[in-house]
Scaffold this motif. Structure first.
Motif, short mmCIF file in Angstrom:
data_model
loop_
_atom_site.label_atom_id
_atom_site.label_comp_id
_atom_site.label_asym_id
_atom_site.label_seq_id
_atom_site.Cartn_x
_atom_site.Cartn_y
_atom_site.Cartn_z
N GLY A 304 0.72 -1.42 -0.06
CA GLY A 304 0.12 -0.13 -0.07
C GLY A 304 0.81 1.30 -0.03
O GLY A 304 0.44 2.30 -0.50
N GLU A 305 1.89 1.27 0.69
CA GLU A 305 2.79 2.46 0.43
C GLU A 305 3.36 2.68 -0.78
O GLU A 305 4.04 3.81 -0.85
CB GLU A 305 3.97 2.26 1.75
CG GLU A 305 4.97 1.29 1.59
CD GLU A 305 4.49 -0.24 2.16
OE1 GLU A 305 5.36 -0.78 2.51
OE2 GLU A 305 3.39 -0.31 2.39
N SER A 306 3.51 1.86 -1.54
CA SER A 306 4.05 1.87 -2.82
C SER A 306 3.44 2.69 -3.85
O SER A 306 2.32 2.47 -4.23
CB SER A 306 4.65 0.49 -3.38
OG SER A 306 5.60 -0.28 -2.65
N VAL A 307 4.19 3.93 -4.42
CA VAL A 307 3.38 4.73 -5.34
C VAL A 307 4.20 4.66 -6.57
O VAL A 307 5.29 4.68 -6.84
CB VAL A 307 3.53 6.13 -4.70
CG1 VAL A 307 2.80 6.99 -5.58
CG2 VAL A 307 2.98 6.02 -3.49
N LYS A 308 3.33 4.57 -7.86
CA LYS A 308 3.73 4.64 -8.87
C LYS A 308 4.82 5.67 -9.21
O LYS A 308 4.37 6.65 -9.11
CB LYS A 308 2.80 4.56 -10.18
CG LYS A 308 2.01 3.24 -10.08
CD LYS A 308 0.69 3.26 -11.03
CE LYS A 308 -0.20 1.81 -11.01
NZ LYS A 308 -1.21 1.97 -11.99
N GLY A 309 5.94 5.27 -9.91
CA GLY A 309 6.95 6.34 -10.55
C GLY A 309 7.90 6.64 -9.28
O GLY A 309 8.91 7.33 -9.48
N ASN A 310 7.68 5.99 -8.04
CA ASN A 310 8.69 6.10 -6.85
C ASN A 310 9.80 5.26 -7.01
O ASN A 310 9.64 3.99 -7.78
CB ASN A 310 8.06 6.16 -5.62
CG ASN A 310 7.39 7.37 -5.34
OD1 ASN A 310 6.99 8.14 -5.81
ND2 ASN A 310 7.01 7.33 -3.99
N GLY A 311 10.93 5.66 -6.51
CA GLY A 311 12.06 4.54 -6.96
C GLY A 311 12.25 3.80 -5.45
O GLY A 311 11.48 3.43 -4.76
N GLY A 312 13.69 3.42 -5.37
CA GLY A 312 13.96 2.73 -4.15
C GLY A 312 13.62 1.20 -4.28
O GLY A 312 13.07 0.89 -5.22
N ASN A 313 14.13 0.48 -3.19
CA ASN A 313 13.81 -0.79 -3.22
C ASN A 313 12.02 -1.23 -3.35
O ASN A 313 11.75 -2.08 -4.31
CB ASN A 313 13.97 -1.52 -1.90
CG ASN A 313 15.55 -1.57 -1.73
OD1 ASN A 313 16.60 -1.24 -2.75
ND2 ASN A 313 16.24 -1.77 -0.68
N GLY A 314 11.25 -0.47 -2.74
CA GLY A 314 9.86 -0.64 -2.99
C GLY A 314 9.46 -0.31 -4.21
O GLY A 314 8.31 -0.95 -4.83
N GLY A 315 10.05 0.69 -4.77
CA GLY A 315 9.71 0.97 -6.08
C GLY A 315 9.98 -0.19 -7.25
O GLY A 315 9.22 -0.65 -8.11
N LYS A 316 10.90 -0.92 -6.89
CA LYS A 316 11.32 -2.16 -7.94
C LYS A 316 10.57 -3.14 -7.61
O LYS A 316 10.04 -3.84 -8.29
CB LYS A 316 12.83 -2.36 -7.43
CG LYS A 316 13.67 -1.40 -7.64
CD LYS A 316 15.33 -2.13 -7.51
CE LYS A 316 16.52 -1.11 -7.69
NZ LYS A 316 17.70 -1.57 -7.44
#
Length: 380
Positions: A304-316
């Motif tokens: 739920g915290e992952s947002v489209k376009g964001n980077g980092g490990n969560g983005g991957k």
């Protein structure tokens, strides 16, 4: 000037009324029975048909951290005060129970925890005769179970087999996963241990200890890459091997689908995050093979915290979740049989690592969305 002032007041009143109307309309959507699932009719399923089994896997949020009792954020408050998810209670306000959907839950180290008709069970006393464990929290299984139960004209089993704090890159690493090198380290393939070792060396075989359970699953004694995958699938197979005990009157079953909600543990490792997509693809294929269910549908939820376009490990990890969706086109073999639910808009500002603040509405909304996605895939 007076005329302009009067017009201004009228405009302000109109805007205010529109705001009130909009807020009322939003609340009306929540309370309008037409916007909600029907209440269970109490009828049993047609037991001449094979039980349609849906297996739920993941980590702590699939296990379920949504509060049942309490004030704001609890399921009781959402249902009995906000009038959401009205299918969970009958006309007298008591929790409903479905006689066509069975809820069975297994957990590593604890064995069978739930074996009952689907319905919210509360209280401080002992579990009821059928119920083995009196939970105070929920996962997405109730949203999933009611949506799928309405969509499938056959007995349904929601079979949850998972435990918290597990990574796809290590604990849940599926069969067929090969070793790989990154930097000066070699990283474990399926059944290797530890999770990595210095390049140019060879690890010692893992020392297996039957029944070993730890919170992190990272003790050298008793752990290897994929042990949680093996444990969770073995637990599910135990249930299916004794079908009548877990779905009274059942003669046969089909594994119709899988649900997966996971990723937080992998987001803590740059290596696991970088290889998440490869592992996820193999995970889907391995489950279908292990359960002899090549046509089983697969639905997963993003963090739920992952947002489209964001980077980092969560983005991957988010990119990996979105890439396997059958409509993305990256994996043609997943077209029409794999769906990803983007949960950010349902998370209410919470995060998976924080268990969404225990807000039961997050778990219900994600469950309903995943259930609807599964119902659509089953039509294809």
């Amino acid at each position: 000037m007076k005329r302009r002032t009067l017009l201004g007041v009228v405009c302000l009143l109109a805007v205010a009324l529109m705001g009130i109307s909009g807020a009322w309309a939003a609340e009306k959507v929540d309370t309008d029975p037409k916007q909600q699932l029907p209440k269970p009719d109490g009828k049993p399923a047609d037991m001449t048909k094979p039980v349609q089994v849906f297996i739920l896997m993941g980590q702590s949020n699939m296990v379920g951290m949504g509060k049942i009792a309490g004030g704001e954020g609890s399921l009781e408050n959402a249902v009995k005060t906000k009038h959401k998810y009205s299918y969970l209670v009958d006309d007298a306000g008591a929790w409903t129970e479905r006689k066509d959907v069975r809820f069975v839950r297994m957990m590593q180290g604890k064995g069978l925890m739930n074996n009952e008709w689907m319905g919210i069970k509360t209280g401080t006393g002992k579990a009821q005769p059928e119920q083995l464990f009196m939970s105070t929290t929920i996962g997405p299984e109730f949203g999933i179970g009611h949506v799928v139960g309405n969509a499938v004209d056959a007995p349904v089993m929601i079979l949850k087999s998972c435990i918290g704090n597990r990574a796809l890159g290590w604990h849940l690493l599926p069969p067929g996963s090969a070793r790989f090198e990154e930097g000066d380290r070699v990283y474990a393939g399926y059944e290797d241990a530890p999770d990595s070792w210095a390049k140019g060396t060879e690890p010692k075989p893992p020392v297996l200890k039957e029944g070993t359970v730890t919170l992190k699953g990272d003790q050298l004694a008793g752990w290897y890459a994929g042990k949680e995958y093996d444990d969770d699938t073995a637990d599910a197979k135990k249930v299916l091997a004794d079908l009548d005990k877990h779905y009274p009157g059942a003669k046969s079953y089909e594994v119709a689908g899988f649900f997966f909600w996971q990723g937080e543990k992998d987001a803590g490792s740059a290596v696991w995050a970088a290889h998440y997509e490869k592992n996820l693809v193999q995970f889907i294929k391995a489950l279908r093979k292990d359960f002899n269910a090549p046509n089983a549908k697969f639905v997963l939820g993003t963090m739920g915290e992952s947002v489209k376009g964001n980077g980092g490990n969560g983005g991957k990890i988010l990119e990996a979740h979105l890439a396997v969706d059958g409509t993305a086109g990256k994996y043609p073999e997943f077209k029409g049989n794999v769906a990803t639910i983007y949960t950010h808009d349902m998370a209410r500002g919470g995060s998976g690592n924080g268990h969404y603040g225990g807000n039961a509405e997050v778990y219900m909304d994600v469950g309903e969305a995943m259930g609807r996605a599964m119902a659509e895939l089953l039509k294809k």
